[in-house]
Design a protein around this motif. Sequence first.
Motif, PDB file in Angstrom:
ATOM      1  N   GLU A 134       9.491  73.583  18.317  1.00  0.00           N
ATOM      2  CA  GLU A 134       8.105  73.604  17.514  1.00  0.00           C
ATOM      3  C   GLU A 134       7.855  74.772  17.087  1.00  0.00           C
ATOM      4  O   GLU A 134       7.102  74.762  15.892  1.00  0.00           O
ATOM      5  CB  GLU A 134       7.053  73.289  18.680  1.00  0.00           C
ATOM      6  CG  GLU A 134       5.618  73.166  18.103  1.00  0.00           C
ATOM      7  CD  GLU A 134       5.384  72.094  17.180  1.00  0.00           C
ATOM      8  OE1 GLU A 134       4.246  72.188  16.323  1.00  0.00           O
ATOM      9  OE2 GLU A 134       6.248  71.242  17.063  1.00  0.00           O
ATOM     10  N   GLY A 164       8.634  63.416  10.224  1.00  0.00           N
ATOM     11  CA  GLY A 164       9.182  63.027  11.337  1.00  0.00           C
ATOM     12  C   GLY A 164       9.007  61.473  12.005  1.00  0.00           C
ATOM     13  O   GLY A 164       9.976  60.901  12.402  1.00  0.00           O
ATOM     14  N   LYS A 375      14.481  65.999  26.210  1.00  0.00           N
ATOM     15  CA  LYS A 375      14.155  64.972  25.508  1.00  0.00           C
ATOM     16  C   LYS A 375      14.713  64.951  23.934  1.00  0.00           C
ATOM     17  O   LYS A 375      14.635  65.863  23.497  1.00  0.00           O
ATOM     18  CB  LYS A 375      12.750  64.568  25.391  1.00  0.00           C
ATOM     19  CG  LYS A 375      11.812  64.514  26.570  1.00  0.00           C
ATOM     20  CD  LYS A 375      12.444  63.500  27.649  1.00  0.00           C
ATOM     21  CE  LYS A 375      11.790  63.256  28.925  1.00  0.00           C
ATOM     22  NZ  LYS A 375      12.204  62.507  29.990  1.00  0.00           N
ATOM     23  N   TRP A 376      15.258  63.688  23.827  1.00  0.00           N
ATOM     24  CA  TRP A 376      15.981  63.778  22.274  1.00  0.00           C
ATOM     25  C   TRP A 376      15.223  62.639  21.656  1.00  0.00           C
ATOM     26  O   TRP A 376      14.876  61.622  22.050  1.00  0.00           O
ATOM     27  CB  TRP A 376      17.732  63.327  22.633  1.00  0.00           C
ATOM     28  CG  TRP A 376      18.427  64.513  23.310  1.00  0.00           C
ATOM     29  CD1 TRP A 376      18.524  64.642  24.701  1.00  0.00           C
ATOM     30  CD2 TRP A 376      19.180  65.398  22.773  1.00  0.00           C
ATOM     31  NE1 TRP A 376      19.418  65.978  24.792  1.00  0.00           N
ATOM     32  CE2 TRP A 376      19.743  66.330  23.791  1.00  0.00           C
ATOM     33  CE3 TRP A 376      19.315  65.769  21.333  1.00  0.00           C
ATOM     34  CZ2 TRP A 376      20.463  67.493  23.472  1.00  0.00           C
ATOM     35  CZ3 TRP A 376      19.966  67.034  21.158  1.00  0.00           C
ATOM     36  CH2 TRP A 376      20.668  67.655  22.200  1.00  0.00           C
ATOM     37  N   ARG A 377      15.370  62.919  20.206  1.00  0.00           N
ATOM     38  CA  ARG A 377      15.109  61.955  19.389  1.00  0.00           C
ATOM     39  C   ARG A 377      15.513  60.644  19.305  1.00  0.00           C
ATOM     40  O   ARG A 377      17.001  60.590  19.476  1.00  0.00           O
ATOM     41  CB  ARG A 377      15.013  62.588  18.134  1.00  0.00           C
ATOM     42  CG  ARG A 377      14.349  63.838  17.921  1.00  0.00           C
ATOM     43  CD  ARG A 377      14.361  64.402  16.365  1.00  0.00           C
ATOM     44  NE  ARG A 377      14.081  63.653  15.281  1.00  0.00           N
ATOM     45  CZ  ARG A 377      13.737  64.044  14.081  1.00  0.00           C
ATOM     46  NH1 ARG A 377      14.494  65.232  13.808  1.00  0.00           N
ATOM     47  NH2 ARG A 377      13.359  63.033  13.326  1.00  0.00           N
ATOM     48  N   THR A 386      13.418  66.888  20.786  1.00  0.00           N
ATOM     49  CA  THR A 386      12.079  66.593  20.278  1.00  0.00           C
ATOM     50  C   THR A 386      11.459  67.842  20.760  1.00  0.00           C
ATOM     51  O   THR A 386      10.306  68.560  20.341  1.00  0.00           O
ATOM     52  CB  THR A 386      11.545  65.463  21.201  1.00  0.00           C
ATOM     53  OG1 THR A 386      11.565  65.773  22.600  1.00  0.00           O
ATOM     54  CG2 THR A 386      12.037  64.205  20.883  1.00  0.00           C
TER      55      THR A 386
END
Length: 392
Positions: A134, A164, A375-377, A386
């Motif tokens: 981020e 996104g 966490k993965w997209r 993510t």
Amino acid sequence: MTDPLRDPRFFADPYPTYALLRDAAPVRKVPTGSGGHHSYLVTGYEEARQAFTDPRLSKDTARFFAGRPSQRDLHPAVSRNMLATDPPRHGRLRSLVTKAFTTGAVARLRPYIAGLVGELLAAWPEHGPVDLVESVAVPLPVTVICEMLGVPEADRALLRSWSGELFAAGEPGRIDAASHAVGDYMTELVAAKRKSPGESLLDDLVAVRDSQDRLSEDELVSIAVLLLVAGHETTTNFIGNAALALLQHPDSAARLRQDPQSLPGTLDELLRFDSPVGIATFRYSTEELTLGGTVIPAGVPVLIAPGAANRDPARFPDPDRLDLDRSATGHLAFGHGIHRCLGAPLARAEAELALGAILSRFPEARLAVPAEDLKWRHTRLMRGLTALPLLV
């Protein structure tokens, strides 16, 4: 057989699935989506290189879907962009933007990129948690490509959000809505540039459209959308994946801190190890062909998996090991052939400057959560986190 590319475990770690599929056959028929549809998945390195350059595998999706019923509502600027074209149209469109992404052009951008990296890292806390995705991996390439296109600062967060949404796997409604949001915005931005010209890349393309008639209006908008989305999505994942790899291999990170001049030479291995593109964009067979011993009939989708090819032990021995001494030249993270990512020099510069600054300024940075909790997209196209929470 269920679709192995939609299993939640695949998104967290696709490499065991890639290995199983590749060991069974480097090119094989796999189910994709619902309704009994199938594609041919290419997981072997040599087969992937061949597929990327085989003229019998077309990128012209408009031709493939012509006359087929569809429940999708993608904006034409997304569904019919330069990635979805074949020669000679592809060469004509690509030639109009290539000069903005040459090694020389990117070299002139490096001071700006380095300054932006410094600003982003200056906002990190002296101690405590920070999300690298981020705070750096997303805003850095977004800001650079928006600056190149002349997108007003006030609009950049919206565009980042819509971009996104375009990769919301399994949610076609969200993807379609985002495509119209981005496409409509770029249509309006082109109109604004026409009324009040500036000196951005998009201004240059508007001038080409209006004075030389080398672009249709639809082509102009579609190039703008593609540059925006492709100009940062891959780099965001590249930075995040590479940073995670170095965090999980502290000896490699320490080596780069001690010898920062060696960082550019390790980028290929970092790209190979965890490719930011898992499965390349859509192709289909225009005639029957044989690839990797598998007969592919005419008129079917063919999916090339750089993420799998880059872990093929026939090309890269011990492929699941990060080895900064490895010669990873020839990896397929940016594709291969005429459709190879034209923004590769820019992506490399952004990743090099971001990773180098993080390594030197935050030598004690470590994961704030167990690696298995990351966490993965949920998209088979992009391989990216993510979030990457760190303690610095």
